[in-house]
Design a protein around this motif. Structure first.
Motif, PDB file in Angstrom:
ATOM      1  N   UNK A  50       0.817  -1.218   0.000  1.00 33.94           N
ATOM      2  CA  UNK A  50       0.000   0.000   0.000  1.00 33.94           C
ATOM      3  C   UNK A  50       0.849   1.265   0.000  1.00 33.94           C
ATOM      4  N   UNK A  51       2.025   1.278   0.632  1.00 29.46           N
ATOM      5  CA  UNK A  51       2.873   2.467   0.673  1.00 29.46           C
ATOM      6  C   UNK A  51       3.466   2.734  -0.702  1.00 29.46           C
ATOM      7  N   UNK A  52       3.916   1.648  -1.357  1.00 26.46           N
ATOM      8  CA  UNK A  52       4.486   1.786  -2.695  1.00 26.46           C
ATOM      9  C   UNK A  52       3.416   2.242  -3.673  1.00 26.46           C
ATOM     10  N   UNK A  53       2.247   1.676  -3.576  1.00 27.57           N
ATOM     11  CA  UNK A  53       1.133   2.032  -4.466  1.00 27.57           C
ATOM     12  C   UNK A  53       0.798   3.515  -4.326  1.00 27.57           C
ATOM     13  N   UNK A  54       0.696   4.017  -3.090  1.00 26.03           N
ATOM     14  CA  UNK A  54       0.376   5.430  -2.879  1.00 26.03           C
ATOM     15  C   UNK A  54       1.478   6.330  -3.455  1.00 26.03           C
ATOM     16  N   UNK A  55       2.748   5.911  -3.294  1.00 25.57           N
ATOM     17  CA  UNK A  55       3.856   6.724  -3.825  1.00 25.57           C
ATOM     18  C   UNK A  55       3.784   6.836  -5.344  1.00 25.57           C
ATOM     19  N   UNK A  56       3.388   5.720  -6.009  1.00 25.75           N
ATOM     20  CA  UNK A  56       3.318   5.728  -7.476  1.00 25.75           C
ATOM     21  C   UNK A  56       2.108   6.514  -7.950  1.00 25.75           C
ATOM     22  N   UNK A  57       0.937   6.163  -7.469  1.00 25.17           N
ATOM     23  CA  UNK A  57      -0.298   6.739  -7.995  1.00 25.17           C
ATOM     24  C   UNK A  57      -0.453   8.200  -7.620  1.00 25.17           C
ATOM     25  N   UNK A  58      -0.100   8.531  -6.372  1.00 27.08           N
ATOM     26  CA  UNK A  58      -0.361   9.892  -5.899  1.00 27.08           C
ATOM     27  C   UNK A  58       0.909  10.766  -5.890  1.00 27.08           C
ATOM     28  N   UNK A 114      10.616  11.373 -15.267  1.00 27.80           N
ATOM     29  CA  UNK A 114      11.237  12.160 -14.195  1.00 27.80           C
ATOM     30  C   UNK A 114      10.879  11.614 -12.806  1.00 27.80           C
ATOM     31  N   UNK A 115       9.928  10.725 -12.791  1.00 25.38           N
ATOM     32  CA  UNK A 115       9.514  10.198 -11.483  1.00 25.38           C
ATOM     33  C   UNK A 115      10.509   9.202 -10.899  1.00 25.38           C
ATOM     34  N   UNK A 116      10.710   9.272  -9.615  1.00 22.81           N
ATOM     35  CA  UNK A 116      11.679   8.389  -8.929  1.00 22.81           C
ATOM     36  C   UNK A 116      11.034   7.794  -7.676  1.00 22.81           C
ATOM     37  N   UNK A 117      11.200   6.494  -7.583  1.00 23.03           N
ATOM     38  CA  UNK A 117      10.730   5.757  -6.368  1.00 23.03           C
ATOM     39  C   UNK A 117      11.938   5.051  -5.767  1.00 23.03           C
ATOM     40  N   UNK A 118      12.187   5.323  -4.484  1.00 19.09           N
ATOM     41  CA  UNK A 118      13.347   4.702  -3.829  1.00 19.09           C
ATOM     42  C   UNK A 118      12.848   4.008  -2.542  1.00 19.09           C
ATOM     43  N   UNK A 119      13.207   2.692  -2.439  1.00 22.64           N
ATOM     44  CA  UNK A 119      12.866   1.900  -1.232  1.00 22.64           C
ATOM     45  C   UNK A 119      14.182   1.563  -0.544  1.00 22.64           C
ATOM     46  N   UNK A 120      14.320   2.060   0.685  1.00 16.23           N
ATOM     47  CA  UNK A 120      15.559   1.872   1.440  1.00 16.23           C
ATOM     48  C   UNK A 120      15.263   1.037   2.693  1.00 16.23           C
ATOM     49  N   UNK A 121      16.058  -0.022   2.849  1.00 15.93           N
ATOM     50  CA  UNK A 121      15.900  -0.926   4.005  1.00 15.93           C
ATOM     51  C   UNK A 121      17.116  -0.748   4.906  1.00 15.93           C
ATOM     52  N   UNK A 122      16.859  -0.571   6.228  1.00 23.36           N
ATOM     53  CA  UNK A 122      17.941  -0.426   7.185  1.00 23.36           C
ATOM     54  C   UNK A 122      17.600  -1.011   8.543  1.00 23.36           C
ATOM     55  N   UNK A 123      18.571  -0.976   9.422  1.00 19.42           N
ATOM     56  CA  UNK A 123      18.385  -1.549  10.755  1.00 19.42           C
ATOM     57  C   UNK A 123      18.948  -0.578  11.784  1.00 19.42           C
ATOM     58  N   UNK A 124      18.101  -0.311  12.791  1.00 20.82           N
ATOM     59  CA  UNK A 124      18.526   0.588  13.880  1.00 20.82           C
ATOM     60  C   UNK A 124      18.163  -0.068  15.214  1.00 20.82           C
ATOM     61  N   UNK A 125      19.185  -0.520  15.904  1.00 24.19           N
ATOM     62  CA  UNK A 125      18.920  -1.221  17.156  1.00 24.19           C
ATOM     63  C   UNK A 125      18.158  -2.504  16.889  1.00 24.19           C
TER      64      UNK A 125
END
Length: 905
Positions: A812-820, A828-839
């Protein structure tokens, strides 16, 4: 209008208030009881006299016990025959027949008391009888009447049965009681009989305080003690004298009573019957000599008779036959003189004193005369002259008088005017002596056991029970606990046969006192009260054997006692004696020099001497041996000619006594066993409760988990159709714009994506790798539509195959980023998904370079279903006690930051 409303409220108020039970006719509560004595006799009196003879009489004591108080005010009672008394003349030849349920025909080996007849009564709140029936489980049983008067023929026994009153005979008595209800608690005290066919009724006792049925009142001038005392039965009642010298003494009498009233120095005898009033004016000042008392009231003449006739009974008329130097002629002459005076006194009170008082003294006078005959004969060995054989030449007047004296038919069992009881005691000795004369006398010393069957064969009714109770009591108090075990079956038989509480209660009380001296017990009162006000603690003698000698002016041979003390230097002898002025003698001075002998003067406890010391009366002693731990080895040790063999044996037993007896050890082991068993049982119960509780907690947690999983599945079931719907819309859009190649490529990738989604549809948690692979396919599909660029950044140190996250949480988060966000920007549109770890948290950021997230700028009708579903799923993690969150921010685009604790995953 208001007046009409108020009127209706007033009329309806009784129906609005809570209902209350209606009060009963008598102000009693369930369990309360009262006794009514009802008597049918031609004199219509509460307690009719026995003279003239050959008059029919029935007397019952009925116990009314309230069983139920009904809401409608009705009361349900049980009515029990507490006592049934019947005297019926048979004929002039055979005399009287009688029965008294207090003293029924004696039966040996009874297991329990026989049941009493019972009726069931229900009355209304207005005092009307609803029902009166016989209790089918406890009906009144026929009773056996036997001959009660002296017989004129030998070998003839007259018996007859009669049935106690049926309900139809009881009903009029109950109706009369209901009619005479009193003002306080409702129970009438006295109900007279108007005809000889009715019952006179008398309230004789209750479980609650009741008013007296007789009254003594008056004034006592110059009173110092400010109280008057009245002997009533075996007790003494005290009543205060106020500042004006007035006193008021209400009494509850069950029969005519001769009693002594102590008024400091001006007391005297009175005679009252139920319903009587006596007014006394007296002066306690004796400085001018004793002032005569002034009497008035209905009991005036009866009480004056009591005082005057007392001088005849106990006056010095030469009737003291205890001295052997009197001849029979002197005794008869003294009796003739006293008899003339007695008749003169009675004649002077005829028509003035009550018939009950006249009959009372006439009855007791005949026993007074018979006592003198029997005592004289006993003191002279039943010889009227030295040259005569026993029983030879006794005047016929004496033998006939003794043989025809009414033994059983006497209604006045007065312990304080005891000529009747003395007569019974001397009569038994007289009869046994006559029987034993021809057989050479008895082979054993007179005792309860030797007299037992003689009593059963010679007596019946009250005389039998009086002699049995006296014999049991005397034997019990004279013997040790061990010897009294032989007496126990006789004691239990007596208790089950006798129904007179005035006889039973004292014996039961003394039997319990006797059991205090059982071997193995400690002394009933280890701290003794001394005559000087100090105390003596028997515990100070612990550590060695103790011989405790309680003595009340009994005979001791000092030489034997000195010998015994010297023989056992290891034993401490405590001689505890009660002073009796004029009777105690000084003991051998040598006793005071012996180191193991202590002499103490103990307090005279009066009626409590047997309870405290085990001494029943003056002239008795109780020798007790205690072991080194203070436990009783033996009590009431008997000395045969001062040889004290039993005492030597008891001292030897004390030296060998273990700390704990077999019974005590068994008791301790029993306690330990029960304690361990209780502990084990408690532990097992605790474990069971713990396991049940754990199972309940597990079931509750499993239920919560199941509910949470169902909720997740429900949300996912909403997300999957939402995703599919959007994907199909995209394919439709490509087809409509004639982009068939792109649509075909889109459809292939969509099938792969749909396969991945369906593969994980039953899983609440999937690996991060699977989730990102699904997202990559989804992005490629949408890239065909909107031609944007996307990238997924994963750090190398993060093992995506080992990290689990909720399935379809990113879509749902990816879908909202694309559609809206970037759908309108093209390349020119850019979608970036970043995965990280904190604690301990996994951070996933979804960034787009679109125009930013502005939910408030919408038209108010569109809401992102996907974001709503993501937030609901994150709330479920919060419900589980975990912190999962979604944060959306704007700044050169939009960033949705998803935080999921790895531990929860």
């Amino acid at each position: 209008m208001k007046r009409t409303v108020y009127l209706w409220l007033l009329l309806c108020l009784p129906y609005l208030l809570p209902a209350q039970d209606k009060p009963g006719y008598f102000a009693l509560k369930p369990g309360d009881w009262f006794d009514m004595q009802i008597t049918k006799h031609k004199d219509n009196n509460y307690y009719p006299v026995m003279e003239p003879l050959l008059q029919f009489q029935r007397r019952y004591v009925l116990r009314y016990r309230l069983q139920n108080q009904l809401p409608n005010g009705n009361q349900q009672y049980s009515i029990t025959h507490e006592r049934v008394v019947a005297y019926t003349p048979y004929d002039q030849k055979f005399g009287w027949m009688g029965y008294d349920s207090y003293y029924p025909p004696y039966k040996q080996g009874l297991d329990k008391k026989p049941p009493k007849g019972m009726f069931l009564l229900e009355i209304t709140a207005n005092g009307e009888i609803v029902s009166l029936t016989t209790d089918k489980d406890q009906p009144p049983l026929p009773v056996l009447m036997t001959s009660y008067s002296p017989q004129k023929q030998v070998g003839i026994s007259i018996r007859s049965t009669f049935s106690p009153m049926p309900p139809e005979e009881l009903r009029p008595a109950i109706e009369a009681m209901l009619k005479w209800r009193s003002a306080n608690n409702g129970i009438p005290g006295l109900i007279p009989a108007k005809t000889e066919y009715q019952y006179a009724q008398l309230l004789t006792g209750a479980s609650f305080p009741v008013a007296g049925n007789a009254l003594i009142k008056g004034t006592l001038a110059h009173a110092h003690k400010k109280q008057v005392e009245i002997e009533l039965g075996d007790s003494t009642l005290s009543f205060p004298v106020n500042s004006r010298g007035e006193f008021y003494c209400p009494l509850l009498l069950t029969k005519p009573e001769r009693r002594y009233i102590a008024m400091e120095n001006n007391g005297g005898y009175v005679f009252l019957a139920p319903g009587d009033t006596l007014i006394i004016e007296a002066d306690a000042d004796t400085s001018r000599g004793r002032q005569p008392r002034k009497l008035s009231g209905s009991a005036q003449w009866s009480s004056m008779l009591a005082e005057e006739v007392n001088d005849v009974f106990y006056g010095d008329e030469g009737m003291n036959t205890m001295y052997r130097n009197k001849t029979l002629q002197e005794v008869l002459a003294a009796q003739e003189s006293a008899n003339a005076r007695f008749k003169a006194v009675l004649q002077s009170y005829e028509g003035k004193a009550s018939p009950e008082s006249i009959d009372y003294y006439k009855t007791n006078w005949q026993y007074r005369i018979a006592d003198d005959w029997l005592v004289f004969l006993y003191n002279h060995g039943y010889r009227v002259a030295p040259e005569k054989r026993p029983f030879e030449g006794i005047p016929e007047m004496i033998t006939t008088g003794i043989d025809t004296m009414p033994v059983t038919m006497n209604s006045y069992h007065d312990n304080h005017f005891s000529f009747y009881h003395q007569y019974l005691d001397w009569l038994l000795i007289y009869q046994q002596s006559r029987i034993g004369l021809s057989a050479g006398g008895s082979s054993e010393e007179s005792s309860f056991y030797s007299n037992y069957f003689v009593l059963l064969s010679m007596l019946k009714g009250y005389p039998l029970y009086y002699k049995l109770s006296k014999g049991i009591n005397e034997s019990m108090k004279a013997n040790s606990f061990a010897k009294n075990q032989r007496l126990k079956p006789y004691f239990e038989d007596f208790i089950r046969n006798c129904d007179d509480s005035s006889i039973i209660k004292p014996i039961i009380k003394d039997w319990k006192f006797m059991e205090h001296w059982a071997p193995g017990n400690t002394a009933p009162y280890p701290i003794l009260s001394l005559a000087n006000g100090k105390t003596y603690d028997l515990k100070t003698q612990h550590g060695k054997t103790t011989c405790l000698i309680f003595d009340h002016a009994s005979y001791f041979q000092d030489s034997a006692l000195v010998k015994m003390v010297k023989k056992h230097p290891e034993v401490t002898f405590v001689f505890a004696w009660i002073n009796e002025p004029g009777l105690n003698r000084r003991h051998d001075p040598e006793l005071a020099t012996l180191p193991n002998f202590n002499s103490i003067e103990i307090k005279n406890q009066g009626d409590k001497n047997y309870e405290v010391y085990g001494i029943s009366e003056m002239g008795k002693k109780n020798v007790v041996v205690l072991d080194q731990w203070g436990k009783i080895i033996s009590d009431h040790i008997y000395s045969d000619d001062n040889l004290w063999d039993d005492l030597n044996t008891a001292i030897d037993d004390a030296a060998k006594a273990p700390r704990f007896s077999v019974l005590q050890k068994a008791g301790v082991m029993n306690i330990i066993g029960w304690s361990l068993g209780s502990i084990l049982f408690t532990v097992l119960v605790g474990i069971w409760i713990y396991r049940v509780r754990i199972q309940r907690i597990k079931r509750a947690e499993a239920m919560k988990t199941a509910i949470r999983e169902l909720e997740i599945k429900a949300i996912r079931s909403q997300m999957n159709p939402h995703f599919i719907f959007n994907a199909l819309n995209s394919i439709q859009s490509l087809i409509n714009t004639s982009q068939y190649k792109a649509a075909n490529t889109y459809l292939v990738k969509f099938s792969l994506l749909l396969r991945s989604v369906l593969h994980n549809v039953e899983k609440n948690m999937i690996t991060l790798a699977d989730e990102l692979a699904t997202i990559r396919l989804y992005c490629e599909l949408e890239q065909l539509r909107f031609d944007f660029s996307f990238e997924i950044d994963i750090p190398e140190e993060l093992a995506t195959d080992l990290v689990d996250i909720p399935g379809m949480i990113l879509q749902p988060l990816v879908e909202n980023a694309i559609l809206h966000g970037i759908s309108s920007k093209g390349k020119a549109g850019l979608l970036r998904i970043t995965v990280g770890k904190q604690g301990a948290a996994l951070l996933i950021a979804v960034y787009d370079n679109g125009q930013g997230y502005h939910p408030e700028a919408g038209n108010g009708t569109h809401k992102s279903v996907g974001l709503k579903l993501v937030q609901e799923r994150l709330q479920l993690f919060s419900i589980a006690g975990q912190t999962a969150s979604l944060h959306i921010s704007n700044g050169n685009g939009t960033t949705a930051l998803l935080t999921i604790p790895i531990e929860s995953v």
